[in-house]
Every structure is written in C-alpha cells, then in structure tokens.
Motif scaffolding. Structure first.
Motif, PDB file in Angstrom:
ATOM      1  N   GLU A  24      39.740  27.082  42.261  1.00 37.72           N
ATOM      2  CA  GLU A  24      40.257  26.309  42.051  1.00 37.72           C
ATOM      3  C   GLU A  24      41.463  25.678  43.028  1.00 37.72           C
ATOM      4  OE1 GLU A  24      40.965  22.438  39.155  1.00 37.72           O
ATOM      5  OE2 GLU A  24      41.283  23.858  38.720  1.00 37.72           O
ATOM      6  N   CYS A  25      40.222  25.353  44.447  1.00 39.53           N
ATOM      7  CA  CYS A  25      40.340  24.551  45.818  1.00 39.53           C
ATOM      8  C   CYS A  25      40.250  22.932  45.042  1.00 39.53           C
ATOM      9  CB  CYS A  25      39.985  25.419  46.552  1.00 39.53           C
ATOM     10  SG  CYS A  25      39.535  27.255  46.186  1.00 39.53           S
ATOM     11  N   ARG A  26      40.393  22.218  44.588  1.00 41.25           N
ATOM     12  CA  ARG A  26      40.169  21.096  44.547  1.00 41.25           C
ATOM     13  C   ARG A  26      39.842  20.771  46.106  1.00 41.25           C
ATOM     14  NH1 ARG A  26      42.050  18.476  39.517  1.00 41.25           N
ATOM     15  NH2 ARG A  26      41.683  20.334  38.355  1.00 41.25           N
ATOM     16  N   GLY A  27      39.117  20.680  47.351  1.00 38.50           N
ATOM     17  CA  GLY A  27      39.136  20.263  48.379  1.00 38.50           C
ATOM     18  C   GLY A  27      38.968  20.892  49.385  1.00 38.50           C
ATOM     19  N   LEU A  28      39.627  21.873  49.472  1.00 36.32           N
ATOM     20  CA  LEU A  28      40.130  22.776  50.430  1.00 36.32           C
ATOM     21  C   LEU A  28      39.221  24.175  50.400  1.00 36.32           C
ATOM     22  CD1 LEU A  28      44.206  23.798  49.134  1.00 36.32           C
ATOM     23  CD2 LEU A  28      42.788  21.959  50.341  1.00 36.32           C
ATOM     24  N   GLU A  29      38.857  24.355  51.800  1.00 34.34           N
ATOM     25  CA  GLU A  29      37.755  25.648  51.793  1.00 34.34           C
ATOM     26  C   GLU A  29      38.781  26.763  52.007  1.00 34.34           C
ATOM     27  OE1 GLU A  29      34.520  26.136  55.180  1.00 34.34           O
ATOM     28  OE2 GLU A  29      34.881  23.992  54.323  1.00 34.34           O
ATOM     29  N   PRO A  30      38.812  27.852  51.189  1.00 33.07           N
ATOM     30  CA  PRO A  30      39.350  29.280  51.727  1.00 33.07           C
ATOM     31  C   PRO A  30      38.625  30.122  52.705  1.00 33.07           C
ATOM     32  CG  PRO A  30      38.614  28.965  49.548  1.00 33.07           C
ATOM     33  CD  PRO A  30      38.356  27.882  49.952  1.00 33.07           C
ATOM     34  N   ILE A  31      39.407  30.328  54.081  1.00 29.17           N
ATOM     35  CA  ILE A  31      38.637  30.905  54.792  1.00 29.17           C
ATOM     36  C   ILE A  31      38.979  32.436  55.001  1.00 29.17           C
ATOM     37  CG2 ILE A  31      38.974  29.198  56.235  1.00 29.17           C
ATOM     38  CD1 ILE A  31      40.863  30.591  57.787  1.00 29.17           C
ATOM     39  N   GLN A  32      40.082  32.798  54.494  1.00 30.58           N
ATOM     40  CA  GLN A  32      40.105  34.588  54.066  1.00 30.58           C
ATOM     41  C   GLN A  32      41.226  34.622  52.869  1.00 30.58           C
ATOM     42  OE1 GLN A  32      42.830  35.757  57.280  1.00 30.58           O
ATOM     43  NE2 GLN A  32      42.088  38.047  57.584  1.00 30.58           N
ATOM     44  N   TYR A  33      40.250  36.547  52.083  1.00 30.78           N
ATOM     45  CA  TYR A  33      40.828  36.608  51.152  1.00 30.78           C
ATOM     46  C   TYR A  33      41.883  38.139  51.433  1.00 30.78           C
ATOM     47  CZ  TYR A  33      41.690  39.250  46.273  1.00 30.78           C
ATOM     48  OH  TYR A  33      41.997  39.496  45.407  1.00 30.78           O
ATOM     49  N   ILE A  34      42.758  38.154  50.890  1.00 30.26           N
ATOM     50  CA  ILE A  34      43.965  39.339  51.359  1.00 30.26           C
ATOM     51  C   ILE A  34      43.833  39.581  50.032  1.00 30.26           C
ATOM     52  CG2 ILE A  34      45.946  40.987  52.535  1.00 30.26           C
ATOM     53  CD1 ILE A  34      44.794  38.364  55.156  1.00 30.26           C
ATOM     54  N   PRO A  35      43.476  40.900  49.447  1.00 31.27           N
ATOM     55  CA  PRO A  35      44.182  41.295  47.805  1.00 31.27           C
ATOM     56  C   PRO A  35      45.532  41.821  48.100  1.00 31.27           C
ATOM     57  CG  PRO A  35      42.991  43.226  48.752  1.00 31.27           C
ATOM     58  CD  PRO A  35      42.992  42.085  49.484  1.00 31.27           C
ATOM     59  N   ASN A  76      35.379  49.820  52.938  1.00 31.10           N
ATOM     60  CA  ASN A  76      34.519  48.291  53.017  1.00 31.10           C
ATOM     61  C   ASN A  76      34.773  47.380  52.091  1.00 31.10           C
ATOM     62  OD1 ASN A  76      33.392  50.281  55.154  1.00 31.10           O
ATOM     63  ND2 ASN A  76      32.136  51.285  54.125  1.00 31.10           N
ATOM     64  N   LEU A  77      35.626  47.208  51.671  1.00 35.10           N
ATOM     65  CA  LEU A  77      35.865  45.879  51.217  1.00 35.10           C
ATOM     66  C   LEU A  77      35.770  44.581  52.115  1.00 35.10           C
ATOM     67  CD1 LEU A  77      37.718  44.326  48.327  1.00 35.10           C
ATOM     68  CD2 LEU A  77      39.664  44.896  49.497  1.00 35.10           C
ATOM     69  N   GLU A  78      35.057  43.480  51.435  1.00 33.79           N
ATOM     70  CA  GLU A  78      35.133  42.849  52.039  1.00 33.79           C
ATOM     71  C   GLU A  78      34.802  41.104  51.689  1.00 33.79           C
ATOM     72  OE1 GLU A  78      30.617  42.339  54.397  1.00 33.79           O
ATOM     73  OE2 GLU A  78      31.383  44.563  54.046  1.00 33.79           O
ATOM     74  N   ALA A  79      35.592  40.179  51.414  1.00 31.54           N
ATOM     75  CA  ALA A  79      35.161  39.062  50.729  1.00 31.54           C
ATOM     76  C   ALA A  79      34.231  37.459  51.191  1.00 31.54           C
ATOM     77  CB  ALA A  79      36.888  37.996  50.475  1.00 31.54           C
ATOM     78  N   ARG A  80      33.923  36.967  50.420  1.00 25.48           N
ATOM     79  CA  ARG A  80      33.205  35.680  50.750  1.00 25.48           C
ATOM     80  C   ARG A  80      32.907  34.764  49.151  1.00 25.48           C
ATOM     81  NH1 ARG A  80      26.375  37.465  49.260  1.00 25.48           N
ATOM     82  NH2 ARG A  80      26.988  37.695  47.486  1.00 25.48           N
ATOM     83  N   PHE A  81      33.016  33.560  49.502  1.00 24.36           N
ATOM     84  CA  PHE A  81      33.785  32.683  49.227  1.00 24.36           C
ATOM     85  C   PHE A  81      31.974  31.944  48.054  1.00 24.36           C
ATOM     86  CE2 PHE A  81      37.109  33.202  51.415  1.00 24.36           C
ATOM     87  CZ  PHE A  81      37.909  33.082  50.216  1.00 24.36           C
TER      88      PHE A  81
END
Length: 85
Positions: A24-35, A76-81
């Motif tokens: 839940e980002c509420r106005g923020l825009e995530p750019i990268q996910y690192i598990p 080949n782990l990739e992330a997208r939002f």
C-alpha cells in the motif's frame, strides 16, 4: 496472467508473472523490489528455506534440499509493479 486472489508461486507458474506481494503506497511510486526478510521458499519436496537462508545475487538463488536429494533454485528473478484499485 496475474491473479489478485493468490499471492505466491509454484513450480507450475514458471515463466509467468505471478503476484507475490502487495504494497500500500498511498501516492508513492516504488521503483525496485529486493526480496529480503519475512518470506520462505518451499521445495517441491516440502523442505522450507527461510529468508535467513536465502540471498539473491543478480536475481538468482540456489541451494540443495538434502532431505529430498534435489537441487532447488530461483533464477531470473524480476519484479514489476502493477496498480490495483
């Protein structure tokens, strides 16, 4: 095809985009996910690898399931939002 009702992936989901986490980002825009932290990986043999034992390097994690005599890996782990409303 991404499903909103199920988070997590199985061996059958290979090469498919699957939702594994919601933010839940509420106005923020995530750019990268690192598990990191608070997740686990279960081999097809049923052995669980906790986040303390898992470190992704360049989108790859590999280990060995000694209880079931089988290699386990995520490659080949990739992330997208994607936005859901």
């Amino acid at each position: 095809k991404q499903t909103r009702s199920r988070l997590g992936m199985t061996e059958d989901d290979s090469d498919e985009w699957v939702g594994i986490i919601c933010f839940e980002c509420r106005g923020l825009e995530p750019i990268q996910y690192i598990p990191k932290n608070d997740f686990s990986i279960e081999s097809t043999g049923g052995t669980t690898f906790n986040s303390d034992d898992v470190e992704f390097e360049d989108g790859v994690w590999a280990d060995y399931d000694g209880e079931n005599d089988m290699p386990v890996s995520i490659e080949n782990l990739e992330a997208r939002f994607t936005t859901f409303k």
